[in-house]
Design a protein around this motif. Structure first.
Motif, mmCIF file in Angstrom:
data_model
loop_
_atom_site.group_PDB
_atom_site.id
_atom_site.type_symbol
_atom_site.label_atom_id
_atom_site.label_comp_id
_atom_site.label_asym_id
_atom_site.label_seq_id
_atom_site.Cartn_x
_atom_site.Cartn_y
_atom_site.Cartn_z
ATOM 1 N N ALA A 1 60.078 37.147 40.014
ATOM 2 C CA ALA A 1 60.449 37.421 38.651
ATOM 3 C C ALA A 1 59.850 38.348 37.866
ATOM 4 C CB ALA A 1 60.709 36.049 38.077
ATOM 5 N N GLU A 2 58.404 38.148 38.151
ATOM 6 C CA GLU A 2 57.480 39.211 37.578
ATOM 7 C C GLU A 2 57.831 40.769 38.071
ATOM 8 O OE1 GLU A 2 53.482 37.780 37.784
ATOM 9 O OE2 GLU A 2 53.706 36.655 36.038
ATOM 10 N N PHE A 3 58.088 40.542 39.283
ATOM 11 C CA PHE A 3 58.138 41.968 39.957
ATOM 12 C C PHE A 3 59.458 42.764 39.659
ATOM 13 C CE2 PHE A 3 59.770 44.604 43.683
ATOM 14 C CZ PHE A 3 58.616 45.098 43.935
ATOM 15 N N ILE A 4 60.500 41.994 39.504
ATOM 16 C CA ILE A 4 61.671 42.374 38.998
ATOM 17 C C ILE A 4 61.652 42.770 37.516
ATOM 18 C CG2 ILE A 4 64.248 41.928 38.218
ATOM 19 C CD1 ILE A 4 63.937 42.169 41.332
ATOM 20 N N THR A 5 60.892 42.201 36.633
ATOM 21 C CA THR A 5 60.869 42.675 35.275
ATOM 22 C C THR A 5 59.945 43.819 35.284
ATOM 23 O OG1 THR A 5 60.546 40.138 34.731
ATOM 24 C CG2 THR A 5 59.454 41.791 33.118
ATOM 25 N N ALA A 6 59.008 44.069 36.075
ATOM 26 C CA ALA A 6 58.153 45.412 36.234
ATOM 27 C C ALA A 6 58.871 46.543 36.698
ATOM 28 C CB ALA A 6 57.043 45.216 36.994
ATOM 29 N N TRP B 1 58.748 55.030 41.833
ATOM 30 C CA TRP B 1 58.603 53.531 41.859
ATOM 31 C C TRP B 1 57.874 52.923 43.335
ATOM 32 C CZ3 TRP B 1 58.061 48.959 39.955
ATOM 33 C CH2 TRP B 1 58.443 47.789 40.645
ATOM 34 N N GLN B 2 58.501 53.777 44.389
ATOM 35 C CA GLN B 2 57.553 53.125 45.676
ATOM 36 C C GLN B 2 56.212 53.511 45.608
ATOM 37 O OE1 GLN B 2 60.823 55.042 48.290
ATOM 38 N NE2 GLN B 2 61.664 53.175 48.564
ATOM 39 N N GLN B 3 56.005 54.818 45.014
ATOM 40 C CA GLN B 3 54.590 54.980 44.884
ATOM 41 C C GLN B 3 53.532 54.343 43.923
ATOM 42 O OE1 GLN B 3 54.706 59.371 45.493
ATOM 43 N NE2 GLN B 3 55.773 59.293 47.542
ATOM 44 N N SER B 4 54.367 53.850 43.054
ATOM 45 C CA SER B 4 53.588 53.279 41.692
ATOM 46 C C SER B 4 52.606 52.177 41.940
ATOM 47 C CB SER B 4 54.627 52.746 40.810
ATOM 48 O OG SER B 4 55.452 51.565 41.054
ATOM 49 N N ALA B 5 51.808 51.957 41.295
ATOM 50 C CA ALA B 5 50.838 50.892 41.003
ATOM 51 C C ALA B 5 51.568 49.448 40.681
ATOM 52 C CB ALA B 5 49.640 51.122 39.959
ATOM 53 N N GLU B 6 52.661 49.620 39.850
ATOM 54 C CA GLU B 6 53.092 48.452 39.519
ATOM 55 C C GLU B 6 53.627 47.858 40.923
ATOM 56 O OE1 GLU B 6 53.611 50.952 35.973
ATOM 57 O OE2 GLU B 6 53.546 51.224 38.090
ATOM 58 N N ARG B 7 54.541 48.561 41.776
ATOM 59 C CA ARG B 7 55.044 48.125 42.929
ATOM 60 C C ARG B 7 53.847 47.504 43.934
ATOM 61 N NH1 ARG B 7 56.001 49.747 48.011
ATOM 62 N NH2 ARG B 7 57.815 48.914 49.125
ATOM 63 N N ALA B 8 52.885 48.434 43.874
ATOM 64 C CA ALA B 8 51.861 48.003 44.931
ATOM 65 C C ALA B 8 51.198 46.645 44.672
ATOM 66 C CB ALA B 8 50.628 48.853 44.732
ATOM 67 N N ALA B 9 51.003 46.474 43.136
ATOM 68 C CA ALA B 9 50.447 45.149 42.650
ATOM 69 C C ALA B 9 51.266 43.996 43.044
ATOM 70 C CB ALA B 9 50.030 45.349 41.401
ATOM 71 N N GLY B 10 52.754 44.084 42.727
ATOM 72 C CA GLY B 10 53.726 43.073 42.893
ATOM 73 C C GLY B 10 53.829 42.712 44.408
#
Length: 201
Positions: A30-35, A76-85
């Motif tokens: 859910a947090e991943f989707i929100t990001a 998105w695929q290279q983002s820090a948000e995706r990596a953290a999630g």
């Protein structure tokens, strides 16, 4: 030099939660989707839960994300948000994630390599698209209607639309565009009968 893709693209990510850890997985997803939803270029994101059939114990989840173009998806695929999630979810995943990219539909009607051709009129694109989608959806309903009846409305629409895009992209649309190419891409410069060509000595 080819121009970058500008049509929307879909990303389908399937992950199986470890048995007994579904709650943790769903909370982190859910947090991943929100990001993903607030990331620049994202048109929407949704987590599809396993079917509600109690007779089938399944922990396979699907995350569907739409981006305005291939560049936004790559960012998105290279983002820090995706990596953290992804890192936070990893301990609760059973097996590797399966990632599928589904391109937008515009490339169905791109001219083939060769002499330059203009794009067909939109009404022709609409007619050919309908000619492909109508029988495809009708056949899927006949084949899967009873199987999908216990599923939620969202899950049924999700699966059917994904199947339609896949079947149209790699099956029906290429055949239709090949069959109807003379109609979609009529010659823009017809030869003139009796025209003479002067050649310099």
């Amino acid at each position: 030099m080819s121009e970058p893709q500008t049509h929307p693209v879909l990303l389908l990510v399937s992950r199986r939660a470890k048995p007994g850890h579904e709650a943790e997985f769903e909370w982190l997803m859910a947090e991943f989707i929100t990001a993903a939803k607030v990331f620049p270029g994202c048109l929407g994101a949704q987590l599809v839960h396993p079917g509600d059939d109690e007779a089938v114990e399944d922990t396979l989840y699907h995350a569907l994300m739409a981006f305005k173009d291939a560049g936004s998806l790559e960012a998105w695929q290279q983002s820090a948000e995706r990596a953290a999630g992804t890192a936070s979810i990893a301990p609760y995943i059973d097996g590797p994630a399966v990632v599928r990219g589904i391109s937008g539909l515009a490339h169905w009607f791109q001219p083939q390599p060769g002499p330059k051709q203009g794009q067909p009129p939109r009404w022709k694109v609409a007619v050919v698209t309908w000619l492909g989608i109508f029988p495809t959806v009708y056949l899927l309903f006949l084949l899967l209607g009873e199987v999908l009846a216990p599923w939620s409305l969202f899950a049924r629409i999700f699966l059917l639309t994904v199947l339609v895009v896949i079947i149209m992209t790699w099956g029906v649309a290429p055949q239709l565009t090949r069959l109807l190419r003379p109609w979609l891409f009529p010659s823009a410069t017809p030869k003139l009968k009796g025209a003479s060509v002067n050649r310099s000595p």
